[in-house]
Design a protein around this motif. Structure first.
Motif, PDB file in Angstrom:
ATOM      1  N   UNK A  89       0.838  -1.204   0.000  1.00 22.66           N
ATOM      2  CA  UNK A  89       0.000   0.000   0.000  1.00 22.66           C
ATOM      3  C   UNK A  89       0.866   1.245   0.000  1.00 22.66           C
ATOM      4  N   UNK A  90       1.879   1.259   0.842  1.00 22.28           N
ATOM      5  CA  UNK A  90       2.775   2.417   0.883  1.00 22.28           C
ATOM      6  C   UNK A  90       3.564   2.552  -0.419  1.00 22.28           C
ATOM      7  N   UNK A  91       4.007   1.426  -0.979  1.00 23.82           N
ATOM      8  CA  UNK A  91       4.822   1.479  -2.200  1.00 23.82           C
ATOM      9  C   UNK A  91       4.018   1.963  -3.409  1.00 23.82           C
ATOM     10  N   UNK A  92       2.779   1.511  -3.529  1.00 20.63           N
ATOM     11  CA  UNK A  92       1.986   1.857  -4.705  1.00 20.63           C
ATOM     12  C   UNK A  92       1.126   3.102  -4.532  1.00 20.63           C
ATOM     13  N   UNK A  93       0.827   3.465  -3.305  1.00 22.31           N
ATOM     14  CA  UNK A  93       0.026   4.656  -3.031  1.00 22.31           C
ATOM     15  C   UNK A  93       0.713   5.516  -1.985  1.00 22.31           C
ATOM     16  N   UNK A  94       1.866   6.083  -2.321  1.00 21.07           N
ATOM     17  CA  UNK A  94       2.558   6.896  -1.312  1.00 21.07           C
ATOM     18  C   UNK A  94       1.718   8.113  -0.934  1.00 21.07           C
ATOM     19  N   UNK A  95       1.504   8.247   0.338  1.00 17.78           N
ATOM     20  CA  UNK A  95       0.695   9.349   0.853  1.00 17.78           C
ATOM     21  C   UNK A  95       1.592  10.562   1.053  1.00 17.78           C
ATOM     22  N   UNK A  96       1.400  11.573   0.255  1.00 17.49           N
ATOM     23  CA  UNK A  96       2.208  12.779   0.390  1.00 17.49           C
ATOM     24  C   UNK A  96       1.377  13.883   1.028  1.00 17.49           C
ATOM     25  N   UNK A  97       1.612  14.070   2.322  1.00 23.15           N
ATOM     26  CA  UNK A  97       0.963  15.176   3.013  1.00 23.15           C
ATOM     27  C   UNK A  97       1.680  16.477   2.678  1.00 23.15           C
ATOM     28  N   UNK A  98       2.981  16.363   2.464  1.00 23.49           N
ATOM     29  CA  UNK A  98       3.817  17.500   2.087  1.00 23.49           C
ATOM     30  C   UNK A  98       4.447  17.139   0.741  1.00 23.49           C
ATOM     31  N   UNK A  99       4.253  17.947  -0.297  1.00 22.35           N
ATOM     32  CA  UNK A  99       4.812  17.620  -1.616  1.00 22.35           C
ATOM     33  C   UNK A  99       6.329  17.440  -1.572  1.00 22.35           C
ATOM     34  N   UNK A 100       6.824  16.450  -2.330  1.00 26.49           N
ATOM     35  CA  UNK A 100       8.248  16.131  -2.327  1.00 26.49           C
ATOM     36  C   UNK A 100       9.115  17.227  -2.946  1.00 26.49           C
ATOM     37  N   UNK A 101       8.539  18.116  -3.744  1.00 25.75           N
ATOM     38  CA  UNK A 101       9.355  19.174  -4.349  1.00 25.75           C
ATOM     39  C   UNK A 101       9.821  20.205  -3.322  1.00 25.75           C
ATOM     40  N   UNK A 102       9.378  20.085  -2.094  1.00 24.98           N
ATOM     41  CA  UNK A 102       9.816  20.991  -1.036  1.00 24.98           C
ATOM     42  C   UNK A 102      11.076  20.465  -0.350  1.00 24.98           C
ATOM     43  N   UNK A 103      11.912  19.789  -1.105  1.00 21.60           N
ATOM     44  CA  UNK A 103      13.204  19.246  -0.649  1.00 21.60           C
ATOM     45  C   UNK A 103      13.069  18.368   0.585  1.00 21.60           C
ATOM     46  N   UNK A 104      13.845  18.685   1.593  1.00 26.85           N
ATOM     47  CA  UNK A 104      13.918  17.853   2.800  1.00 26.85           C
ATOM     48  C   UNK A 104      12.581  17.758   3.517  1.00 26.85           C
ATOM     49  N   UNK A 105      11.846  18.830   3.537  1.00 21.43           N
ATOM     50  CA  UNK A 105      10.560  18.823   4.248  1.00 21.43           C
ATOM     51  C   UNK A 105       9.585  17.845   3.600  1.00 21.43           C
TER      52      UNK A 105
END
Length: 91
Positions: free
Chosen positions: A44-60
Motif C-alpha cells: 500500500x505504501x509502495x503503490x500509493x505513497x501518501x504525500x501530506x507534504x509535496x516532495x518538491x519541497x526538498x527535505x521537508x
C-alpha cells in the motif's frame, strides 16, 4: 515529545530492521495473517505513497514519507512474536 525522539532513533537505526523484516516473513512463529497484513502495508505504501507534504519541497517533503515508513515498520514490530522482537532487541 518523547515519541518524536523515539521515532528519530528508529529511523537512524533502519539498517537493523532489514534482517528483522526478512525473518518476519520467513519465520514459522509469525502467523500467515500477520505476514499478509505486513505485505499489504508495504505494498500500500509502495503503490500509493501518501504525500501530506509535496516532495518538491526538498527535505521537508521527505518527512511525511519517513513518518509513514516508520509507522509501517512499527506496526510490523508490534505484530511480531516476542521472541523475534527480543532477538533483534526491538522491545
Amino acid at each position: 515529545m518523547f515519541k518524536y525522539f523515539k521515532r528519530i532513533k528508529f529511523i537512524l537505526k533502519f539498517w537493523k530492521f532489514i534482517p528483522f523484516l526478512k525473518e518476519f516473513f520467513i519465520s514459522k512463529e509469525v502467523e500467515v495473517q500477520k505476514k499478509a497484513i505486513g505485505v499489504l502495508l508495504i505494498l500500500t505504501y509502495a503503490f500509493f505513497p501518501f504525500d501530506l507534504i509535496p516532495d518538491f519541497l526538498s527535505l521537508i517533503g521527505v518527512v511525511d514519507d519517513v513518518v509513514i515508513a516508520t509507522f509501517v515498520l512499527e506496526r510490523m514490530i508490534k505484530m511480531a512474536p516476542e521472541s523475534l522482537r527480543d532477538k533483534y532487541k526491538l522491545n
